[in-house]
Design a protein around this motif. Structure first.
Motif, mmCIF file in Angstrom:
data_model
loop_
_atom_site.group_PDB
_atom_site.id
_atom_site.type_symbol
_atom_site.label_atom_id
_atom_site.label_comp_id
_atom_site.label_asym_id
_atom_site.label_seq_id
_atom_site.Cartn_x
_atom_site.Cartn_y
_atom_site.Cartn_z
ATOM 1 N N LEU A 43 -4.888 7.698 6.065
ATOM 2 C CA LEU A 43 -5.234 8.862 5.261
ATOM 3 C C LEU A 43 -6.645 8.735 4.718
ATOM 4 O O LEU A 43 -7.113 7.653 4.414
ATOM 5 C CB LEU A 43 -4.264 8.987 4.087
ATOM 6 C CG LEU A 43 -2.804 9.148 4.439
ATOM 7 C CD1 LEU A 43 -1.939 8.800 3.248
ATOM 8 C CD2 LEU A 43 -2.535 10.562 4.886
ATOM 9 N N GLU A 55 -7.931 9.545 1.807
ATOM 10 C CA GLU A 55 -8.152 9.156 0.414
ATOM 11 C C GLU A 55 -7.430 7.879 0.005
ATOM 12 O O GLU A 55 -7.589 7.411 -1.113
ATOM 13 C CB GLU A 55 -7.661 10.284 -0.509
ATOM 14 C CG GLU A 55 -8.437 11.565 -0.374
ATOM 15 C CD GLU A 55 -9.783 11.478 -1.063
ATOM 16 O OE1 GLU A 55 -9.816 11.045 -2.222
ATOM 17 O OE2 GLU A 55 -10.794 11.798 -0.442
ATOM 18 N N SER A 56 -6.634 7.333 0.913
ATOM 19 C CA SER A 56 -5.738 6.265 0.497
ATOM 20 C C SER A 56 -6.443 4.933 0.302
ATOM 21 O O SER A 56 -7.196 4.485 1.147
ATOM 22 C CB SER A 56 -4.622 6.105 1.518
ATOM 23 O OG SER A 56 -3.574 5.385 0.946
ATOM 24 N N ARG A 57 -6.191 4.312 -0.841
ATOM 25 C CA ARG A 57 -6.754 2.995 -1.129
ATOM 26 C C ARG A 57 -5.617 1.999 -1.293
ATOM 27 O O ARG A 57 -4.474 2.311 -1.015
ATOM 28 C CB ARG A 57 -7.591 3.072 -2.404
ATOM 29 C CG ARG A 57 -8.898 3.815 -2.184
ATOM 30 C CD ARG A 57 -9.586 4.123 -3.494
ATOM 31 N NE ARG A 57 -8.999 5.299 -4.107
ATOM 32 C CZ ARG A 57 -9.179 5.618 -5.409
ATOM 33 N NH1 ARG A 57 -9.879 4.852 -6.192
ATOM 34 N NH2 ARG A 57 -8.628 6.718 -5.885
ATOM 35 N N LEU A 58 -5.961 0.789 -1.728
ATOM 36 C CA LEU A 58 -4.940 -0.217 -2.021
ATOM 37 C C LEU A 58 -5.175 -0.705 -3.440
ATOM 38 O O LEU A 58 -6.207 -0.410 -4.042
ATOM 39 C CB LEU A 58 -5.055 -1.395 -1.046
ATOM 40 C CG LEU A 58 -4.646 -1.148 0.402
ATOM 41 C CD1 LEU A 58 -4.965 -2.371 1.242
ATOM 42 C CD2 LEU A 58 -3.156 -0.835 0.496
ATOM 43 N N ALA A 59 -4.248 -1.492 -3.961
ATOM 44 C CA ALA A 59 -4.444 -2.099 -5.277
ATOM 45 C C ALA A 59 -5.674 -3.007 -5.207
ATOM 46 O O ALA A 59 -5.871 -3.716 -4.217
ATOM 47 C CB ALA A 59 -3.209 -2.894 -5.671
ATOM 48 N N SER A 67 -7.770 -0.320 6.596
ATOM 49 C CA SER A 67 -6.922 0.867 6.575
ATOM 50 C C SER A 67 -6.467 1.239 7.992
ATOM 51 O O SER A 67 -5.320 1.622 8.213
ATOM 52 C CB SER A 67 -7.718 2.018 5.946
ATOM 53 O OG SER A 67 -6.855 3.025 5.544
#
Lengths: 309, 245
Positions: free
Chosen positions: A83, A85-89, A140
């Motif tokens: 995606l 916009e998707s990030r991670l912690a 990602s």
């Protein structure tokens, strides 16, 4: 070749605004398929309908024969999604993230091999927040591939990356396709589509303007090549406009621009040489997907790297 | 199953790598020892009339800890997961975003219980309070109080647009709730109307019920009903309004 993604007359509205208007295209097994268009053309909404994140208002969508709304559980196992916009912690480490996401699937890829493939082997213990933009994108992409999907949707993977990181990402995509994964690549960057995609759906204001190979789109648009030069001596327009290859001649100060088709460059320089005119500062512009987009939609696609972030 | 275990392990490590948990455990401990040690260290032990005051102080510290976890840790963590579109990414994999939410709530509950044990143990060792009269009841009350405050935290996470907003709302809500439940000023010194309202806040109800469990006094039903009411009503609202993206 089998069709792995089939979209027919897809409609989507957000309130009063129509975002997708009768969108249709098919993606063949093993190809890199580009979903190309300017920001706001509906590209992301279209692939969100493919991945089951959004419910279409009309039309049919099938991914590997599955309906993304009613058979979403089965789809999740065979479709990888990256995606926009998707990030991670921030504190999640590279190896940790890959290991965790691998545990979601019954037959995942070897995450260490995948980490190697995306060039992050030496970043295994680096926290997400410490990765560069390109490294984050490659991680990602790796997460989208960890479940050995047959189809992967990659949304704006190179937006905001520097040229070197962009080329690294392109090589990675080609390597992934060589491994047999069908890729749906969303981009507003025409150079990317021209370089990577076997076929492209040209999105414009919620519609598909055309679906073809990049070369096919350029040819279909009848966009013309242009030759630009500074003549060493004056000459009459007629000298060139009478050539069958030449469609148009425009003078801007000392600069002459000739548009046309076929062996335009050769025809122009040969005609000038016969009259002892040398073409200085000579440049040839071949039509690009960008030109094709303008010709097909009357709008500019733009190569600006506008980041939605 | 491996997925849930791995998710729990990774989320635990992530929680420990952030210092927020230290703050959550440390602040109530600091308050309890800061106010309690001067009495406990007075020559010849705490005067008998001070003992019930120290016990009340321990309950206050436990209530502060519960408020910090429920109103600060829970909403910030969950809103961050939505803001970063991590829940959305999970919804495209065979793992459900609900799994992450459940693991997070479980870990926050563990943090709250660790804080309870730490505070009670420290009070018994250093403040001479002895152990609570009804420890099992205290734990039960604590779990009920956690359900009530976590529900509020979940609702904050549901409506806050960003992690920062969730954090802000949590802090804004924490202070009035802490004041009303008598954490800042003893309830006896508060205007009667405010003290009465305080009984109906989740932290105030928790404090009353926890005090009864500690001292062995008769357990009133009303505070338990109030906590359960928050858990059910606010929890339902949180579920209703929760946005995954």
């Amino acid at each position: 070749m089998a069709t792995v993604v089939q979209v027919e007359r897809l409609h989507k509205r957000y309130g009063e605004r129509t975002v997708l208007d009768s969108v249709s295209f098919g993606v063949e097994d093993g190809e890199i398929f580009g979903v190309l268009g300017p920001n706001g053309a509906g590209k992301t909404t279209a692939v969100e309908c493919l991945s089951g994140l959004r419910r279409p208002d009309g039309g049919t969508v099938r991914v590997l024969g599955l309906d993304p709304r009613t058979e979403r559980d089965r789809l999740r196992r065979v479709l990888g999604v990256q995606l926009q916009e998707s990030r991670l912690a921030d504190r999640m480490r590279v190896g940790e993230a890959l290991d965790l996401y691998a545990s979601f699937y019954s037959e995942p890829a070897d995450w260490r091999e995948l980490m190697e493939l995306v060039g992050l082997a030496d970043r295994r213990d680096t926290p997400y927040a410490k990765l560069s933009g390109g490294q984050k994108q490659r991680l990602s992409i790796a997460l989208a591939l960890i479940g050995r999907p047959r189809v992967a949707i990659l949304d704006e993977i190179t937006t905001g990356l520097d040229p070197q990181a962009r080329r690294d990402a392109w090589e990675l995509i080609e390597a992934v396709r060589a491994g047999g994964v069908t890729i749906v690549l969303v981009t507003h960057f025409m150079e990317e589509a021209e370089r990577l995609c076997d076929r492209v759906a040209l999105f414009d204001a919620g519609r598909v303007a055309a679906v073809d190979t990049p070369a096919g789109l350029v040819g279909r648009s009848a966009a013309r090549q242009r030759v630009v030069f500074r003549p060493s001596a004056p000459f009459e327009d007629r000298l060139l406009t009478e050539l069958p290859e030449v469609a148009e001649l425009v003078r801007t100060g000392a600069r002459v621009e000739v548009a046309g088709s076929g062996e335009l460059l050769h025809a122009v320089t040969a005609a000038l040489a016969r009259h002892q005119v040398v073409a200085g500062d000579l440049r040839v512009h071949h039509p690009t997907l960008d030109d094709a987009f303008v010709a097909l939609t009357g709008r500019r696609l733009g190569t600006e790297q506008e980041s939605p972030r | 199953m491996t997925m849930l275990l791995k998710l729990t392990a990774v989320e635990s490590r992530l929680m420990l790598r952030d210092v927020a948990w230290l703050f959550t455990l440390g602040v109530p401990l600091f308050v309890m020892l800061g106010f309690g040690l001067p009495f406990a260290l007075s020559p010849g032990g705490p005067p008998p009339e001070a003992v019930s005051g120290i016990e009340s102080l321990v309950v206050t510290a436990v209530t502060i800890a519960l408020g910090l976890v429920g109103l600060y840790m829970v909403p910030t963590a969950l809103a961050a997961y939505r803001e970063k579109a991590i829940l959305r990414r999970l919804s495209t994999t065979p793992a459900r975003p609900a799994a992450l939410l459940a693991v997070q709530l479980l870990l926050q509950l563990v943090l709250a219980v660790v804080s309870l044990v730490l505070l009670v143990g420290t009070a018994a060792l250093l403040l001479g309070t002895g152990l609570p009269e009804r420890p099992a009841a205290l734990l039960g009350v604590h779990l009920l109080g956690a359900a009530g405050t976590f529900a509020i935290g979940l609702l904050i996470a549901a409506v806050a647009p960003t992690a920062q907003a969730a954090n802000g709302i949590g802090v804004l809500l924490y202070f009035p709730l802490a004041f009303l439940s008598g954490l800042m000023l003893p309830r006896e010194q508060m205007p009667a109307a405010l003290a009465a309202v305080g009984e109906f806040t989740p932290l105030g109800a928790f404090r009353s019920a926890a005090e009864a469990a500690w001292t062995g006094a008769d357990q009133q039903v009303l505070p338990l009903v109030i906590m359960a009411g928050y858990a059910v009503a606010v929890g339902a609202a949180a579920v209703r309004f929760f946005r995954w993206e």
